[in-house]
Design an enzyme around this catalytic site. Structure first.
Site, short mmCIF file in Angstrom:
data_model
loop_
_atom_site.label_atom_id
_atom_site.label_comp_id
_atom_site.label_asym_id
_atom_site.label_seq_id
_atom_site.Cartn_x
_atom_site.Cartn_y
_atom_site.Cartn_z
N LYS A 1 0.94 -0.99 0.09
CA LYS A 1 0.08 -0.07 -0.06
C LYS A 1 0.77 1.24 -0.06
O LYS A 1 0.54 2.31 -0.90
CB LYS A 1 -1.00 -0.06 1.20
CG LYS A 1 -2.04 -1.27 0.83
CD LYS A 1 -3.10 -0.84 1.85
CE LYS A 1 -4.15 -1.95 1.60
NZ LYS A 1 -5.41 -2.18 2.52
N LYS B 1 -4.70 -11.26 -5.86
CA LYS B 1 -5.85 -11.96 -4.82
C LYS B 1 -7.08 -10.88 -5.22
O LYS B 1 -6.81 -9.80 -5.50
CB LYS B 1 -5.51 -11.80 -3.47
CG LYS B 1 -5.52 -10.33 -2.77
CD LYS B 1 -5.34 -10.33 -1.30
CE LYS B 1 -5.44 -9.20 -0.73
NZ LYS B 1 -5.41 -9.10 0.71
N LYS C 1 -10.92 -5.45 -2.82
CA LYS C 1 -11.86 -4.30 -3.07
C LYS C 1 -10.98 -3.09 -3.51
O LYS C 1 -11.64 -2.36 -4.23
CB LYS C 1 -12.23 -4.00 -1.72
CG LYS C 1 -13.18 -4.84 -0.99
CD LYS C 1 -13.55 -4.57 0.37
CE LYS C 1 -13.75 -5.81 1.25
NZ LYS C 1 -14.02 -5.68 2.78
P1 TYM Z 1 -10.18 -7.73 5.06
O1 TYM Z 1 -11.30 -6.95 5.28
O2 TYM Z 1 -9.38 -7.38 3.75
O3 TYM Z 1 -10.85 -9.20 4.74
C1 TYM Z 1 -11.66 -9.68 5.47
C2 TYM Z 1 -11.10 -11.40 5.28
O4 TYM Z 1 -11.28 -11.65 4.30
C3 TYM Z 1 -10.25 -12.49 3.83
N1 TYM Z 1 -9.82 -12.36 2.23
C4 TYM Z 1 -9.72 -13.23 1.39
N2 TYM Z 1 -9.68 -14.36 1.41
C5 TYM Z 1 -9.67 -15.34 0.35
N3 TYM Z 1 -9.11 -14.61 -0.82
C6 TYM Z 1 -9.19 -13.51 -0.95
N4 TYM Z 1 -9.11 -12.65 -2.17
C7 TYM Z 1 -9.57 -12.52 0.30
N5 TYM Z 1 -9.54 -11.28 0.50
C8 TYM Z 1 -9.66 -11.13 1.69
C9 TYM Z 1 -9.07 -12.06 4.66
O5 TYM Z 1 -8.27 -12.78 4.92
C10 TYM Z 1 -10.13 -11.80 6.15
O6 TYM Z 1 -10.24 -12.86 6.73
N6 TYM Z 1 -6.97 -6.64 8.64
C11 TYM Z 1 -8.16 -7.43 8.30
C12 TYM Z 1 -9.33 -7.14 9.04
C13 TYM Z 1 -9.07 -7.07 10.59
C14 TYM Z 1 -8.96 -8.35 11.41
C15 TYM Z 1 -8.73 -7.92 12.58
C16 TYM Z 1 -9.05 -9.60 11.05
C17 TYM Z 1 -8.81 -6.09 11.40
N7 TYM Z 1 -8.48 -6.62 12.49
C18 TYM Z 1 -8.59 -8.91 13.64
C19 TYM Z 1 -9.14 -10.87 11.91
C20 TYM Z 1 -8.76 -10.20 13.43
C21 TYM Z 1 -8.56 -6.99 6.76
O7 TYM Z 1 -8.25 -6.13 6.21
O8 TYM Z 1 -9.09 -7.92 6.33
#
Ligand code: TYM
Length: 366
Positions: free
Chosen positions: A145, A228, A231
């Site tokens: 990023k 991957k 969004k």
């Molecule tokens: P985020 O919001 O980007 O994604 C949410 C969840 O979706 C999964 N994910 C995917 N899995 C498979 N293929 C993909 N292309 C894909 N894109 C997203 C992510 O692995 C995630 O499980 N930092 C985290 C949010 C967060 C969080 C936390 C998660 C903040 N605090 C505490 C767990 C515990 C994030 O940005 O996920």
């Protein structure tokens, strides 16, 4: 035949997590005797995408049956880049509606919004003070990023993000964190920080394990099958969104980029496009990849896409319909989230109090 190049991520099944002995952690603040899981999903787009659904939400729905489950919407994480406040509010409700429509039951799981539990930001500061600059700068998501925005103009929040995520997790003393493969490095940092705090100040945090799905741990962009699904993709054409109209979903799958040759075979290196379609197919139908390869022997990529489009639309349509119904009553969603935040604070507050006390802060009289 070439060996498949797909190396599955380390998987932790609910049974493994259950097999962990909690007898030595049950005394820690916030740690109950029932095994706990916690996870979150950012409210950063107008809809969750298929990666979020298959990489995380499907697993959450499964684990809420066996665990003391906490799921939340990390809205503080969503402002690492400038946002329209109304859009943040809208997306937060929108994400909550999709969680519930996707199967999260607010009666079984604690469902809440991060900013309504101030302990997250409070613990994050303590953890930031324990993290090395190099350690934070090594996080792949930060590097990607920051490279996109230019390190000089990237906000400090982008660098601090993984420590806030560690705070999100450690406040609840979970044993398992069900996430997709892309969050692995953040979960590892969380484990390191928990161990560091424990060794400096005495046993305080449960050291959590990442809990990765068998199929769908990483779903790729349909137009760029080596990136991957995300969004923040440049074009929406490679994304499948939970709230898109079924005909848009079907069209995107049918126009997915495939590979040279004609054989429907899983090979992440040589056939990233077809392999991604097979992973999605396996995840939405609960059929194995070898079983699908067998079913498509002698058939064309086109057959696979038509069948996959049908399977995905069938799976997502009821979720979309239910989410749109829930969004018609935002006051009820807010009430549910408010209730969830009160339950979350009841767990988070004593953990933070313990950390503050061990850090040397005076105990407030009220
Ligand atoms: P985020 O919001 O980007 O994604 C949410 C969840 O979706 C999964 N994910 C995917 N899995 C498979 N293929 C993909 N292309 C894909 N894109 C997203 C992510 O692995 C995630 O499980 N930092 C985290 C949010 C967060 C969080 C936390 C998660 C903040 N605090 C505490 C767990 C515990 C994030 O940005 O996920």
């Amino acid at each position: 035949m070439t060996e498949p190049t797909h190396r599955p991520p380390r998987r932790i099944s609910p049974a493994d997590v259950l097999a962990q002995d909690t007898s030595n952690t049950a005394h820690l603040p916030g740690a109950g005797t029932k095994h706990r899981v916690l996870s979150g999903m950012q409210p950063s787009g107008d809809s969750l995408h298929l990666g979020n659904y298959l990489g995380a939400l499907v697993n959450w729905v499964k684990v809420q049956e066996e665990f003391d489950a906490f799921f939340f919407i990390p809205d503080l994480h969503a402002i690492t880049t400038p946002q329209d406040p109304e859009a943040v509010r809208h997306r937060t409700r929108n994400t909550a509606a999709q969680f519930i429509a996707g199967g999260i039951d607010p009666e079984k799981s604690v469902l809440f919004v991060q900013s309504q539990v101030p302990e997250h930001a409070q613990l994050a500061w303590v953890l930031m003070c324990m993290t090395g600059m190099g350690e934070a700068e090594r996080m792949t998501q930060f590097k990607d990023k920051a490279a996109k925005q230019g390190t000089e103009s990237a906000g400090v929040g982008l660098l601090a993000y993984p420590m806030l995520m560690a705070a999100d997790i450690l406040l609840y003393q979970p044993h398992g964190v069900p996430v997709g493969d892309d969050q692995r490095q953040h979960v590892e940092l969380t484990r390191d920080l928990a161990q560091r705090f424990n060794s400096r100040h005495g046993e305080t945090f449960v050291v959590p394990s990442g809990f990765y799905p068998e199929n769908g741990a990483r779903i790729y962009d349909l137009q760029h099958p080596t990136a991957k699904m995300s969004k923040s993709a440049d074009s929406p054409n490679g994304l499948i969104n939970l709230l898109d109209e079924p005909k848009v979903t079907a069209k995107r799958i049918k126009s997915a980029v495939t590979d040279d040759g004609t054989e429907v075979r899983f090979d992440r290196e040589a056939k990233p496009g077809v392999s991604n379609l097979l992973s999605i197919f396996a995840a939405v139908t609960d059929r194995s990849i070898p079983e699908l390869e067998e079913a498509y022997v002698g058939k064309m990529y086109g057959h696979l896409k038509v069948d996959l489009a049908e399977a995905v639309v069938e799976r997502l349509t009821p979720i979309r319909t239910r989410a749109l119904e829930l969004l018609d009553d935002p006051a009820e969603l807010d009430r549910l989230l408010d209730h969830g935040a009160a339950k979350a604070r009841a767990v988070a507050a004593p953990v933070l109090a313990e950390v503050y006390s061990k850090s040397g802060f005076l105990t407030p009289s009220r």
